[in-house]
Design an enzyme around this catalytic site. Structure first.
Site, PDB file in Angstrom:
ATOM      1  N   ASP A 129       0.949  -1.292   0.003  1.00  0.00           N
ATOM      2  CA  ASP A 129      -0.009  -0.100  -0.158  1.00  0.00           C
ATOM      3  C   ASP A 129       0.869   1.425  -0.220  1.00  0.00           C
ATOM      4  OD1 ASP A 129      -2.487   1.158   0.117  1.00  0.00           O
ATOM      5  OD2 ASP A 129      -3.139   0.014   1.728  1.00  0.00           O
ATOM      6  N   TRP A 164      -3.425   3.394  -5.561  1.00  0.00           N
ATOM      7  CA  TRP A 164      -4.555   4.233  -6.017  1.00  0.00           C
ATOM      8  C   TRP A 164      -4.687   4.996  -7.345  1.00  0.00           C
ATOM      9  CZ3 TRP A 164      -2.444   6.280  -1.291  1.00  0.00           C
ATOM     10  CH2 TRP A 164      -2.524   5.506  -0.142  1.00  0.00           C
ATOM     11  N   GLY A 165      -3.695   4.494  -8.238  1.00  0.00           N
ATOM     12  CA  GLY A 165      -3.656   5.109  -9.497  1.00  0.00           C
ATOM     13  C   GLY A 165      -2.888   6.535  -9.599  1.00  0.00           C
ATOM     14  N   ASP A 186     -10.794   2.971  -3.140  1.00  0.00           N
ATOM     15  CA  ASP A 186     -11.448   1.998  -2.616  1.00  0.00           C
ATOM     16  C   ASP A 186     -12.509   1.530  -3.024  1.00  0.00           C
ATOM     17  OD1 ASP A 186      -8.848   1.809  -1.216  1.00  0.00           O
ATOM     18  OD2 ASP A 186      -9.879   1.666   0.867  1.00  0.00           O
TER      19      ASP A 186
HETATM   20  C1  GLA Z   1      -5.903   1.207   1.604  1.00  0.00           C
HETATM   21  C2  GLA Z   1      -6.387   0.169   0.372  1.00  0.00           C
HETATM   22  C3  GLA Z   1      -7.382  -0.644   0.935  1.00  0.00           C
HETATM   23  C4  GLA Z   1      -6.853  -1.475   2.007  1.00  0.00           C
HETATM   24  C5  GLA Z   1      -6.774  -0.592   3.081  1.00  0.00           C
HETATM   25  C6  GLA Z   1      -5.881  -1.055   4.498  1.00  0.00           C
HETATM   26  O1  GLA Z   1      -6.968   2.056   1.846  1.00  0.00           O
HETATM   27  O2  GLA Z   1      -6.526   0.829  -0.684  1.00  0.00           O
HETATM   28  O3  GLA Z   1      -7.362  -1.660  -0.303  1.00  0.00           O
HETATM   29  O4  GLA Z   1      -5.834  -2.213   1.816  1.00  0.00           O
HETATM   30  O5  GLA Z   1      -5.686   0.635   2.761  1.00  0.00           O
HETATM   31  O6  GLA Z   1      -5.781  -0.143   5.580  1.00  0.00           O
END
Ligand code: GLA
Length: 375
Positions: A129, A164-165, A186
């Site tokens: 992440d 997230w792109g 998300d």
């Molecule tokens: C981010 C990611 C999610 C998830 C959360 C975990 O928001 O985009 O997919 O992995 O973190 O905290």
């Protein structure tokens, strides 16, 4: 960069959509068993990925990440063994920053130690992440660091990049060694969340996808029925159908996000639809592109398949009305007079037809066909 890992989009389950911060080893083991019992494993869903919150709040004295002692008392290596013994693969989560998104220790400055730790536990898949990233270091640099550290372990580990792109991702993600990369925010369990991800965010991104390198529109919400961490009103059957169909057309990773232990029969059959999985896993690895669209929100998406066929999704994005959607052979370069074998992905009905296909599609629904020129 070509890769023998993830030659087709990874398939599996991820804990986040349903369990969020409340994940523990009992849930993971029960889920893994349920994947075997429901037939999902044998349908191809092989990765069991534990998202954020598996970690203890601090590293140990040797700077190694350790499992949260309350939620994962047996430790991650043992859990990995259980998953492997069930014939599945073990996935885990970390973050390029100083902390993870849910404020557990991140991998920043510890990339080599963490990669070695994961490899020693038998990890097969890492979702990495992008929270708490130091501002003075490029995301690209940090993702390269972890990619390098993973390769140095010598263990084949699928590398799933999650930023997230942002940061012009498509220009550099493949160079980090990543096999898949998140393209947006998300997902939530609602049509309002799914629709822009499926139809706008992925549009024209098909150039970046191929065997070993996949655009990731996020995990699935099929079967969630408005329960769990990303509940947002839920979806109708038609919307879940269109969601899964588009993920398959888009060569997206298929990571189930619902509680597999209480999976309803409709969702089980949908997730195991053999035609959709065949499309998703087609070895040519071409991501679908939008072939046509009309003012009335009818859309055609097409995906060439290795055996000379074309997968076609005919979608109605209108909220209330039915739409007539048409797909003509010619639009894909198929000789119009040729009779094609047309297989309906929802019911396996087979037709021999020339020239084109016209269907009436309900609101937020879609029809999916595999169209193969007869020889
Ligand atoms: C981010 C990611 C999610 C998830 C959360 C975990 O928001 O985009 O997919 O992995 O973190 O905290």
């Amino acid at each position: 960069m070509t890769s023998t890992l993830a030659p087709t989009p990874p398939m599996g389950w991820n804990s986040w959509n349903t369990f969020g911060l409340e994940i523990n080893e009992d849930v993971v083991i029960e889920t893994a068993r349920a994947m075997v019992d429901t037939g999902l494993r044998d349908a191809g869903y092989e990765y069991v990925v534990i998202d954020d919150c598996w970690q203890a709040r601090a590293r140990d004295a040797s700077d190694r990440l350790i499992a949260d002692p309350d939620a994962f008392p047996s430790g991650m290596e043992k859990l990995g063994n259980v998953i492997h013994d069930l014939g599945m693969k073990f996935g885990i989560y970390s973050c390029v920053g100083t902390r993870t998104c849910a404020n557990r220790p991140g991998s920043y400055g510890f990339e080599r130690i963490d990669a070695q730790t994961f490899a020693s536990w038998g990890v097969d898949y890492l979702k990495h992440d992008c929270c708490y990233k130091p501002v003075d270091i490029a995301a690209r640099t940090l993702y390269m660091r972890m990619g390098q550290a993973l390769r140095e372990t010598g263990r084949p580990i699928v590398y799933s990049l999650c930023n997230w792109g942002s940061h012009d991702l498509e220009n550099w993600a493949p160079h980090t060694g990543a096999h898949l990369w998140r393209m947006g925010p998300d997902i939530k369990d609602s049509w309002a969340s799914i629709e822009p991800i499926a139809f706008e965010m992925q549009d024209r991104r098909e150039l970046y996808a191929g065997p070993g390198r996949w655009n990731d529109p996020d995990m699935l919400v099929v079967g969630m029925q408005n329960r769990g961490h990303v509940a947002d009103g839920g979806c109708s059957r038609a919307e879940y159908r269109t969601h899964l169909a588009m993920w398959c057309m888009l060569a997206a990773p298929l990571m189930i996000g619902c509680d597999v232990r209480s999976l309803d029969e409709y969702s089980r059959a949908l997730l195991m639809n053999p035609r959709l999985i065949e499309i998703n896993q087609d070895p040519l690895g071409v991501q679908a592109f939008r072939l046509g669209r009309d003012e009335a929100r009818g859309e055609v998406w097409a995906r060439p398949l290795r055996d000379g066929g074309v997968a076609v999704a005919m979608v109605n994005r209108h909220d209330t009305e039915k739409r007539i959607v048409n797909f003509a052979w010619e639009s894909m370069g198929i000789e119009p007079s040729l009779r094609c074998r047309v297989v309906n992905a929802w019911n396996d009905r087979v037709e021999q037809t020339a020239r084109s296909l016209t269907v009436s599609v309900g609101p937020h629904d879609c029809e999916v066909f595999i169209v193969t020129p007869s020889t």
